[in-house]
Write a protein that holds these residues in place. Structure first.
Motif, short mmCIF file in Angstrom:
data_model
loop_
_atom_site.label_atom_id
_atom_site.label_comp_id
_atom_site.label_asym_id
_atom_site.label_seq_id
_atom_site.Cartn_x
_atom_site.Cartn_y
_atom_site.Cartn_z
N ARG A 55 17.66 -90.40 -26.63
CA ARG A 55 16.47 -91.04 -26.06
C ARG A 55 16.08 -90.39 -24.73
O ARG A 55 14.90 -90.27 -24.42
CB ARG A 55 16.74 -92.53 -25.89
CG ARG A 55 16.90 -93.27 -27.21
CD ARG A 55 17.26 -94.73 -27.01
NE ARG A 55 17.59 -95.37 -28.25
CZ ARG A 55 16.71 -95.93 -29.08
NH1 ARG A 55 15.43 -95.90 -28.76
NH2 ARG A 55 17.09 -96.50 -30.20
N ALA A 56 17.07 -89.98 -23.95
CA ALA A 56 16.76 -89.31 -22.69
C ALA A 56 16.07 -87.98 -22.94
O ALA A 56 15.15 -87.59 -22.21
CB ALA A 56 18.04 -89.11 -21.88
N ALA A 108 23.19 -91.89 -28.83
CA ALA A 108 21.87 -92.51 -28.79
C ALA A 108 21.22 -92.38 -27.42
O ALA A 108 20.02 -92.09 -27.31
CB ALA A 108 21.98 -93.98 -29.19
N GLU A 109 22.00 -92.57 -26.36
CA GLU A 109 21.42 -92.51 -25.01
C GLU A 109 20.94 -91.10 -24.69
O GLU A 109 19.87 -90.92 -24.09
CB GLU A 109 22.45 -92.97 -23.99
CG GLU A 109 22.81 -94.45 -24.08
CD GLU A 109 23.76 -94.88 -22.98
OE1 GLU A 109 24.09 -94.03 -22.13
OE2 GLU A 109 24.15 -96.06 -22.98
N ALA A 110 21.74 -90.10 -25.07
CA ALA A 110 21.35 -88.71 -24.81
C ALA A 110 20.10 -88.34 -25.60
O ALA A 110 19.21 -87.63 -25.09
CB ALA A 110 22.50 -87.77 -25.17
N ASP A 145 12.40 -88.43 -24.06
CA ASP A 145 11.57 -88.96 -22.98
C ASP A 145 11.31 -87.94 -21.88
O ASP A 145 10.51 -88.20 -20.97
CB ASP A 145 12.21 -90.21 -22.37
CG ASP A 145 12.15 -91.41 -23.29
OD1 ASP A 145 11.30 -91.42 -24.20
OD2 ASP A 145 12.97 -92.34 -23.12
N GLU A 152 16.20 -100.79 -30.40
CA GLU A 152 17.43 -100.27 -29.81
C GLU A 152 18.30 -99.54 -30.83
O GLU A 152 19.09 -98.68 -30.48
CB GLU A 152 18.22 -101.40 -29.17
CG GLU A 152 17.59 -102.00 -27.92
CD GLU A 152 16.42 -102.91 -28.23
OE1 GLU A 152 15.62 -103.19 -27.32
OE2 GLU A 152 16.30 -103.33 -29.42
N GLU A 176 19.28 -97.04 -34.07
CA GLU A 176 18.83 -95.70 -34.43
C GLU A 176 18.19 -95.61 -35.80
O GLU A 176 17.60 -94.58 -36.14
CB GLU A 176 20.02 -94.73 -34.39
CG GLU A 176 20.61 -94.50 -33.00
CD GLU A 176 21.78 -93.54 -33.04
OE1 GLU A 176 21.83 -92.71 -33.96
OE2 GLU A 176 22.65 -93.63 -32.17
#
Length: 394
Positions: A30-31, A26-28, A34, A353, A355
């Motif tokens: 969203r990064a 998830a973090e990858a 963005d 937050e 997915e």
């Protein structure tokens, strides 16, 4: 048709799933969305360098792998599972096949090896929300969607120094970051009206690009303004590009259907995992009959959509045109799976937050770009001659 996957197809799926799992999360995700480009360049380099994904369906003579649309669809099913943003759809599914089908040998030799290697990305730019019209997915592509006279769109004129383009195209997939633009433009005025495709460098003088805010952030889009931009005709100036666009549409739909199936399957997997862990009244909610029935319906829809997508991808090489129907079924399956994911995740499913909303936005965004579902089916019925003068054909 042999429904079993070959060893090579299984290996493509396995290798791609492992790579996406390594770079995913998830973090990858969203990064990546963005970032200015809207995707992770490191992941794209890995997909191109280690797996040769951009050139999967391109001939070996131009640096590709030489596989068919079936292998490309299987690959996109895996990218759909993780919603991995990348230039794959814009470059390898939309732009590269047009260059292969219409381009001169010089154009193919200059561009296709770079596209296959992933060092050059491309985007197909059509005016406004007219991509489905250009690809003949929701109606005939008679060329009027490219704009004419003062009606807007993109115009082309030929002068002593070659072709020049002016106009605007919105909602262009990866249009803000692609190194090469394949632009559909109207030329000939009213007396000799026609649509041609042009090659434009992304950094050419007079090109103004900006990323647009889209419902589905994992599918980045750009607005392209062309202000008296020099351009090169794709292929020959007298070439009829509409049949090539219509032929491409069926393959695009089949690949998109497989991608939607991958997303739907992953949304269902995550939901099944969650209902097996969340408890109410001392029991996992997945043990309640009502929840079982809802997920069983989603499972049946996903499996049926997968069968349709696989068959449509296989059929593209055999002269059958089933991509639109498969895409309609896959989009419905994804919308159902994503909707149930949000509902059955309870309060957390509605949060930014989590997915779950990303899968729902993919379903809604794809239907806006390539649908809606009822128009895809209406077009398929029209092509099949299913209805004649309002009556069912015998």
């Amino acid at each position: 048709m042999d429904t079993r996957l070959t060893a090579e197809q299984d290996e493509i799926r396995r290798a791609l799933r492992e790579l996406l799992h390594k770079h995913g999360g998830a973090e990858a995700l969203r990064a990546a969305v963005d970032s200015p480009a809207g995707y992770d360049p490191a992941l794209w380099s890995a997909l191109a360098g280690r797996l040769g994904l951009p050139g999967l369906a391109l001939p070996e003579a131009y640096g590709g792998v030489g596989c068919s649309a079936t292998e490309l669809a299987l690959a996109c099913e895996e990218t759909g599972r993780t919603l991995a943003p990348s230039p794959l759809l814009a470059t390898s599914v939309l732009a590269a096949p047009l260059i292969l089908a219409l381009g001169t040998e010089e154009q193919r030799t200059a561009l296709l090896p770079r596209l296959a290697a992933g060092t050059l990305t491309a985007a197909l730019a059509v005016p406004g929300p007219a991509l489905t019209a250009a690809l003949a997915l929701t109606g005939g592509n008679d060329g009027q969607w490219a704009g004419g006279g003062r009606a807007g769109g993109v115009q082309a004129r030929q002068g002593d120094e070659g072709w020049r383009l002016y106009g605007q195209a919105d909602q262009v997939l990866d249009g803000h970051s692609a190194g090469l633009l394949v632009v559909a433009a109207h030329t000939g005025g009213y007396t000799r009206s026609r649509t041609l495709l042009f090659l434009v460098a992304g950094d050419a003088g007079g090109v103004v690009r900006a990323r647009q805010t889209a419902l589905d952030a994992t599918r980045p889009q750009g607005r392209i303004q062309l202000r008296d931009v020099p351009a090169e005709v794709l292929g020959q100036a007298g070439q009829d590009v509409l049949p090539a666009l219509a032929g491409l549409g069926d393959t695009v739909a089949a690949v998109l259907a497989a991608e939607a199936v991958g997303a739907a399957d992953r949304a269902l997997e995550r939901t099944v995992e969650y209902v097996g862990q969340r408890e109410q009244f001392g029991r996992a909610i997945g043990s309640f009959q009502a929840v079982k029935h809802r997920l069983a319906d989603v499972y049946v829809g996903v499996q049926a959509a997968r069968s349709a997508a696989y068959y449509a991808a296989w059929a593209t090489a055999n002269g059958e045109h089933l991509g639109g129907l498969a895409l309609a079924q896959a989009l419905e399956a994804l919308r159902s799976a994503a909707g149930e994911a949000i509902q059955l995740h309870g309060g957390i499913g509605f949060t930014w937050e989590h997915e779950a909303h990303l899968y729902f936005k993919r379903a809604a965004g794809d239907e806006l770009l390539f649908g809606p579902v009822h128009r895809l089916r209406d077009r398929a019925a029209e092509e099949a001659g299913l209805f004649v003068r309002g009556e069912v054909a015998v």
